[in-house]
Design an enzyme around this catalytic site. Sequence first.
Site, short mmCIF file in Angstrom:
data_model
loop_
_atom_site.label_atom_id
_atom_site.label_comp_id
_atom_site.label_asym_id
_atom_site.label_seq_id
_atom_site.Cartn_x
_atom_site.Cartn_y
_atom_site.Cartn_z
N ASP A 1 -1.86 32.09 -49.82
CA ASP A 1 -0.95 32.55 -48.76
C ASP A 1 -1.21 33.97 -48.27
O ASP A 1 -0.70 34.36 -47.23
CB ASP A 1 0.50 32.49 -49.26
CG ASP A 1 0.83 33.63 -50.21
OD1 ASP A 1 0.03 33.88 -51.13
OD2 ASP A 1 1.89 34.26 -50.04
N ASP B 1 -3.81 30.03 -55.59
CA ASP B 1 -3.39 31.42 -55.73
C ASP B 1 -2.04 31.41 -56.45
O ASP B 1 -1.36 30.37 -56.46
CB ASP B 1 -3.27 32.07 -54.34
CG ASP B 1 -2.65 33.44 -54.40
OD1 ASP B 1 -3.12 34.26 -55.19
OD2 ASP B 1 -1.67 33.67 -53.66
N ASP C 1 -6.45 36.08 -49.45
CA ASP C 1 -6.91 34.71 -49.69
C ASP C 1 -7.65 34.12 -48.49
O ASP C 1 -8.25 33.05 -48.60
CB ASP C 1 -5.71 33.79 -50.01
CG ASP C 1 -5.02 34.16 -51.30
OD1 ASP C 1 -5.74 34.47 -52.27
OD2 ASP C 1 -3.78 34.15 -51.34
#
Length: 749
Positions: free
Chosen positions: A622, A438, A626
């Site tokens: 995080d 991410d 996600d």
Amino acid sequence: MTEALDLSAFVQRLEEGGCRIEFAVEGVKDAAAIHAIEHALRALPGLTKARVNFSEQRLLVEWTDGVDPASIVERVRALGYRIYPFSPRLREEDVEASQARWLLRCLAVAAFAAMNIMLLSISVWAGNVSDITPETRDFFHWVSALIVLPAAAFAGQPFFRSAIRALGRRSLNMDVPISLGVLLALTMSVFETLRHAEHAYFDSAIMLLVFLLAGRYLDSAMRRKTRSYAANLSALRAPTASRIDADGTVGLVPAAALRPSEIVLLRPGERAPVDGIVVEGRSEIDQSLVTGETAPVPVGAGHEIYAGSLNFSGALTIRVKAAGGGTFLDEIERLLDGAIHEKSAYVRLADRAARLYAPVVHSMAALTVIFWLIAGASVHDAIIAAIAVLIITCPCALALAVPAVQVVAAGALFRAKIILSAGDAIERFADVDMVVFDKTGTLTLPELGVEVDDDAPPGLVERAARLALASHHPLAAALARLSRAQAPVADAQEVPGSGVQATIDGAEARLGSPGFCGLEADAARLRLIHPGASLIAFRHGGEATIFRIRQKLRADAASVIAALRRRGLAIVILSGDADPAVRSCALALGVAEWRADMRPGEKLAFLAELKKNGRKPLMVGDGMNDAPALAAAHASLSPITASGLAQAAADALFLGDLLGPVDAVLDVSRRAKNLMRQNLGFAVVYNMVAVPLAVAGLATPLIAAAAMSGSSIIVTLNALRARGAARAIAPGGAPAAARSASRLNEARP
């Protein structure tokens, strides 16, 4: 009109009298926060308990009478913390917590008994080869019986009850041979003590229970931690909504009672209770649940907003699109549950192994008895040989082969600032063949950074930062960290949706949107040059400047990406952020494959396709958005600053501002997996050698217990070699290849 917050549906009535309510609290970071909340609530008359659970971010409040739960919410919110009520239904996590406490009590009893028994057993073992008298040996055996029999009766309950339930269903599980071995060993120990024999096997039985109970308690604790964090997702749902009726009146109603096309009012500081379309008003919202991007997003008429999104500045009128169980927040929860369920394949495999193990061991023990009876041995000797088979085949070495390495490797990872949260994570980390990152909060630091033009006067920057102290806007908060002052500018006024203004040294000062400060033309030019940055403008008298605010890359991000490539791993960036910001980050890191504007379901589908094609991706993320991807990936890793839900879904967490632990966890895990294979190989060889000896009557239960313990010791000593994996890790948690990377932090994401 004044609206009353009705929380009666969340209040539990206690049997002994009084009431209880439980909340999830966001933002509790340390002991000072806990003390502040508890101290403030205890000042309310009628309260009997106010306790904050730091690890679960929960607040439990109890009172006798005369307390309005809404006053508790107001008191906590006044301290600056967000607070949400829980439904008072009986949760599965409560059952698991009770089960864990019971396992811990059983383990404590077994361990206490084992420590005392070993002292007596050592005396007997030494005395049997020296000058112990039969009377003294019998006395030690009876003392051992008085300690072990009640301890085993209590501590063995998890296995005995499980075995009884399995037999009641006419099936076998791992607990059946364990229970049979323990009971036979205890029975024969009492029988041998009555016969004044040299050997009894109380120590073998109780030590077996200690090993097995420790493993079960750790597994239970891991499951409870995951469930407690995941439960906080439900608390992000606003329990009530301000509905605007046809006559224009505003009423407070349960969010679940709303229907599509109804109109609700969302005030500044509130979370959206529904998915909907903005009908009227302008504001900025935090929609990190969807995109992972923590920077506020401007919205106006026609924009879509999702349940759980936080409204920052202006009031919004929203037409309901979905409420109750059909919101985007519910979709995230369903995706997470489905992804976690995919990992249950490991559990099913263990169950199949248990079903195979139990009948094999029982058959071997039964055949041993039959063999010796046919050979002319006494019933006593035949049973002793069968007990030796049950003990020597107890899967302690096999059971320790993996957990022992996991414990040592987990210690090495902890020294590298990595905390494991899944029991089988190390094996899966070792198999990773690609890494999916991410962007926001993962490749970049979680806090926003401020970029100032070189020609900006220092005094102007200080004035802007001091005025920012008077604003609640996240961009202003980032700028406020540059201020040396502790107090904001006096008489500053915040203009909803625009910024904050005040008089400084006799001249008007404005901080906020470029349009609010009359700098829209300059802002348009900067957006072309810096497409990934958020802009906040400042004007004071004849001086003006525009600050660029965005998240910066972690200091070692580029070197860690390079180190992962040298391992032969493919790198992909999946982000919910906008295309320009993700493109800029990918270029700075040299990552060729990246995707922007991805929702949680799209990330999940991308990972599912990778796994379908035989890939084993490591997901590093995080945000709450996600969490489904973290749960679905072959292995997953999150920074300690991640949301609670992401932490719960991840297999491991890493500390600090460096990305080096991503490379370090692969280093340690691959070494650890090799050691696991060695231990498993030894355990298999041990059984191939030891079992025939037990069947042949060449191993008494005492020798079997010693062999079983010896195999466990060898496996444990080999596992200690996993500590060496930590030597390849730099002191800060970053691999050696990442130590010289910090200059690339200035690359703009």
